[in-house]
Scaffold this active site. Structure first.
Site, PDB file in Angstrom:
ATOM      1  CE  LYS A  56       5.863  -0.627   3.826  1.00 62.12           C
ATOM      2  NZ  LYS A  56       5.097   0.588   4.139  1.00 62.12           N
TER       3      LYS A  56
ATOM      4  CD  GLN B  98       3.605   3.401   2.253  1.00 58.97           C
ATOM      5  OE1 GLN B  98       3.593   2.202   2.529  1.00 58.97           O
ATOM      6  NE2 GLN B  98       4.574   4.195   2.636  1.00 58.97           N
TER       7      GLN B  98
ATOM      8  CG  ASP C  93       2.488   0.715   9.719  1.00 53.14           C
ATOM      9  OD1 ASP C  93       3.589   0.126   9.655  1.00 53.14           O
ATOM     10  OD2 ASP C  93       1.985   1.350   8.779  1.00 53.14           O
TER      11      ASP C  93
END
Ligand code: NAP
Length: 283
Positions: A53, A97, A120
Site C-alpha cells: 500500500k 490493517q 476501506d
C-alpha cells in the site's frame, strides 16, 4: 479456453489514472492527498500488505504514513490515535490493517474512524450507504472486482451471481455491489447445502473462502466468469480458492492468483483515498 482477467495490468492502468488525477488535484488545491495506515504487531502478511500500500501511494504521489504499534498496544491508545487522525486536517484517509490482536475489539476501533476518512468502507455508515445503493466508499476488494467485470464488458444486470463467503470485508459487500448492479445474487457459506449445484447456476461466480483449490470444475457452469479472491500459502506458494487448471477449460473468464483480484484491491484503495480527499477539500 477461458479469457484471463488480468487484474495486474488493469490495476497498473488504474494507478496511473489515479496519479494523473492526483497531479491535477494538487495543482488546483495545493494539498497532497494523505493516507494513514495503522499497523499493530508484526504479522508478516499484514506487513507485506502495508508495504504494498505504501509503495502504491508513493507511485501515485499520495502521501502515506504508517503508524506502527506493538502487539500489546491498548485499545484505548488505539482509539486515541484514531481520534487524533480524525481531527487532523492533513489526513484524508485512515486505514486500520486487520486483523488486530485478540484483546482489541476490532469493531469498536473501525467504528471510531470518521466515515468520511474510511477508505476501506467498513464503518456502519458506509455499509449503510452501500446497502442503500450508494457505493462510492465500498470496500476495496469487491469494488475492484466490479472494476474487473466492467473492464472486460461482463454484464451483471439480470445475471445469476453466486458469492461463496459472507465476510464483512469481501462476501457481503460483494453481494450488495452485484445487487446494486441488478445481478440476481445468491450468497453461500459454510452451512450451504449442495454448494456445487448452487454455484453451478452462476454466470458470475465469486469465491472468497480462504481454502486452497476448494472450487473445481464441478462448481462451474460452462462459460461462467470465475473470480478467485482467496489467498492461501501452500508449500510456500500462493494459491487461490479455485483449482485454476481444472476450472479454466470450463469457464468463460477467470482471474489468476496471483495477478487477479489482489492488485485491484490496492488500486481501488488509491481511488477511495481520492474520493475521501475530494470530499474533505471540497474538490
Ligand atoms: P473469512 O472472513 O474467513 O470468511 C470466509 C467465508 O468463507 C465465511 O463466510 C465462511 O462461512 C466461508 N466458508 C468457509 N468454509 C467454507 C466452505 N467449506 N464452503 C463454503 N463457504 C465456506 O475470509 P475473508 O476475509 O472473506 O477472505 C477470504 C479469502 O480471501 C482469504 O483467503 C483471504 O486471504 C482472501 N482475501 C483476498 C483479498 C485480495 O485482495 N485478493 C482481500 C481480502 C481477502 P461462514 O460465514 O459460515 O463461516
Amino acid at each position: 479456453m477461458a479469457t484471463l482477467l488480468d487484474g495486474k495490468t488493469l490495476a497498473k492502468n488504474v494507478r496511473s489514472e489515479v496519479k494523473e488525477r492526483v497531479m491535477t488535484l494538487m495543482e488546483k488545491h495545493d494539498v497532497q492527498p494523505h493516507l494513514t495506515v495503522v499497523l499493530v504487531g508484526g504479522d508478516p502478511a499484514s506487513q507485506t500488505y502495508v508495504r504494498g500500500k505504501e509503495r502504491a501511494c508513493k507511485n501515485a504521489h499520495i502521501k502515506s504514513t504508517v503508524i506502527r504499534k506493538d502487539n500489546d498496544v491498548s485499545e484505548d491508545e488505539l482509539l486515541g490515535i484514531i481520534d487524533d487522525l480524525n481531527e487532523d486536517d492533513s489526513v484524508h484517509g485512515i486505514l486500520v490493517q486487520l486483523p488486530l490482536p485478540d484483546h482489541i475489539n476490532e469493531e469498536r476501533v473501525i467504528e471510531r474512524i470518521s466515515p468520511k476518512k474510511d477508505v476501506d468502507g467498513f464503518t456502519a455508515i458506509n455499509v449503510a450507504h452501500l446497502m442503500a445503493g450508494d457505493d462510492t466508499l465500498a470496500p476495496c476488494t469487491p469494488k475492484g472486482i466490479i472494476r474487473i467485470l466492467d473492464a472486460y464488458d461482463i454484464d451483471i444486470e439480470g445475471k445469476e451471481c453466486v458469492v461463496i463467503g459472507r465476510s464483512q470485508i469481501v462476501g457481503k459487500p460483494m453481494a450488495h455491489l452485484l445487487l446494486n448492479r441488478n445481478g440476481t445474487v445468491t450468497v453461500c457459506h459454510s452451512r450451504t447445502k449442495q454448494i456445487e449445484q448452487v454455484a453451478k447456476r452462476a454466470d458470475i461466480l465469486v469465491v472468497a473462502v480462504g481454502r486452497a483449490h476448494m472450487v473445481d470444475e464441478s462448481f462451474v457452469k460452462p462459460g461462467a466468469a470465475v473470480i478467485d479472491v482467496g489467498i492461501s500459502k501452500v508449500d510456500g506458494k500462493l494459491r487461490g480458492d479455485v483449482a485454476f487448471d481444472e476450472v479454466e477449460p470450463v469457464a468463460g473468464y477467470i482471474t489468476p492468483v496471483p495477478g487477479g483480484v489482489g492488485p485491484m484491491t490496492i488500486a481501488t484503495l488509491l481511488e477511495n483515498t481520492i474520493t475521501c480527499y475530494k470530499r474533505i477539500v471540497g474538490a
